[in-house]
Design a protein around this motif. Structure first.
Motif, PDB file in Angstrom:
ATOM      1  N   UNK A  56       0.839  -1.199   0.000  1.00  0.00           N
ATOM      2  CA  UNK A  56       0.000   0.000   0.000  1.00  0.00           C
ATOM      3  C   UNK A  56       0.878   1.255   0.000  1.00  0.00           C
ATOM      4  N   UNK A  57       1.941   1.239   0.817  1.00  0.00           N
ATOM      5  CA  UNK A  57       2.846   2.384   0.844  1.00  0.00           C
ATOM      6  C   UNK A  57       3.519   2.564  -0.516  1.00  0.00           C
ATOM      7  N   UNK A  58       3.968   1.466  -1.118  1.00  0.00           N
ATOM      8  CA  UNK A  58       4.652   1.553  -2.411  1.00  0.00           C
ATOM      9  C   UNK A  58       3.710   2.092  -3.489  1.00  0.00           C
ATOM     10  N   UNK A  59       2.462   1.612  -3.503  1.00  0.00           N
ATOM     11  CA  UNK A  59       1.499   2.114  -4.485  1.00  0.00           C
ATOM     12  C   UNK A  59       1.243   3.605  -4.296  1.00  0.00           C
ATOM     13  N   UNK A  60       1.083   4.027  -3.053  1.00  0.00           N
ATOM     14  CA  UNK A  60       0.829   5.450  -2.816  1.00  0.00           C
ATOM     15  C   UNK A  60       2.064   6.288  -3.148  1.00  0.00           C
ATOM     16  N   UNK A  61       3.251   5.759  -2.890  1.00  0.00           N
ATOM     17  CA  UNK A  61       4.484   6.474  -3.216  1.00  0.00           C
ATOM     18  C   UNK A  61       4.629   6.664  -4.721  1.00  0.00           C
ATOM     19  N   UNK A  62       4.388   5.596  -5.469  1.00  0.00           N
ATOM     20  CA  UNK A  62       4.475   5.678  -6.934  1.00  0.00           C
ATOM     21  C   UNK A  62       3.402   6.618  -7.472  1.00  0.00           C
ATOM     22  N   UNK A  63       2.208   6.565  -6.890  1.00  0.00           N
ATOM     23  CA  UNK A  63       1.127   7.455  -7.323  1.00  0.00           C
ATOM     24  C   UNK A  63       1.520   8.914  -7.112  1.00  0.00           C
ATOM     25  N   UNK A  64       2.117   9.201  -5.953  1.00  0.00           N
ATOM     26  CA  UNK A  64       2.547  10.574  -5.684  1.00  0.00           C
ATOM     27  C   UNK A  64       3.653  11.008  -6.646  1.00  0.00           C
ATOM     28  N   UNK A  65       4.556  10.087  -6.969  1.00  0.00           N
ATOM     29  CA  UNK A  65       5.621  10.423  -7.915  1.00  0.00           C
ATOM     30  C   UNK A  65       5.053  10.719  -9.297  1.00  0.00           C
ATOM     31  N   UNK A  66       4.130   9.882  -9.742  1.00  0.00           N
ATOM     32  CA  UNK A  66       3.546  10.073 -11.071  1.00  0.00           C
ATOM     33  C   UNK A  66       2.688  11.326 -11.100  1.00  0.00           C
TER      34      UNK A  66
END
Length: 79
Positions: free
Chosen positions: A52-62
């Motif tokens: 969940x953290x990784x998905x949210x991190x990638x979402x914020x980066x994109x």
């Protein structure tokens, strides 16, 4: 957005709690010595929040990179 995050966090906490309860019940019903359901529950407790953290991190980066590009294009047009 904050309300959505709180709701999703509450749902995640409830799902993890249900995961523990289900693993505990199946461990009581499963009389083998390897306790594979309990091990799976512990592994999921670590893996699910990390994913969940990784998905949210990638979402914020994109999302952040798209916002930065828009900001840079707007500032170039102002000159």
């Amino acid at each position: 957005m904050k309300k959505t995050k709180r709701i999703l966090a509450l749902i995640g906490a409830i799902l993890l709690l249900l995961l523990y309860v289900a693993a505990f019940i199946t461990t009581l019903l499963d009389h083998t010595s390897d306790m594979r359901y309990w091990k799976a529950a512990v592994a999921a407790t670590i893996i699910i929040p990390v994913l969940i953290w990784a998905y949210s991190f990638v979402y914020k980066l994109v999302k952040g990179s798209a916002d930065d590009t828009k900001f840079n294009n707007d500032s170039k047009n102002d000159k």
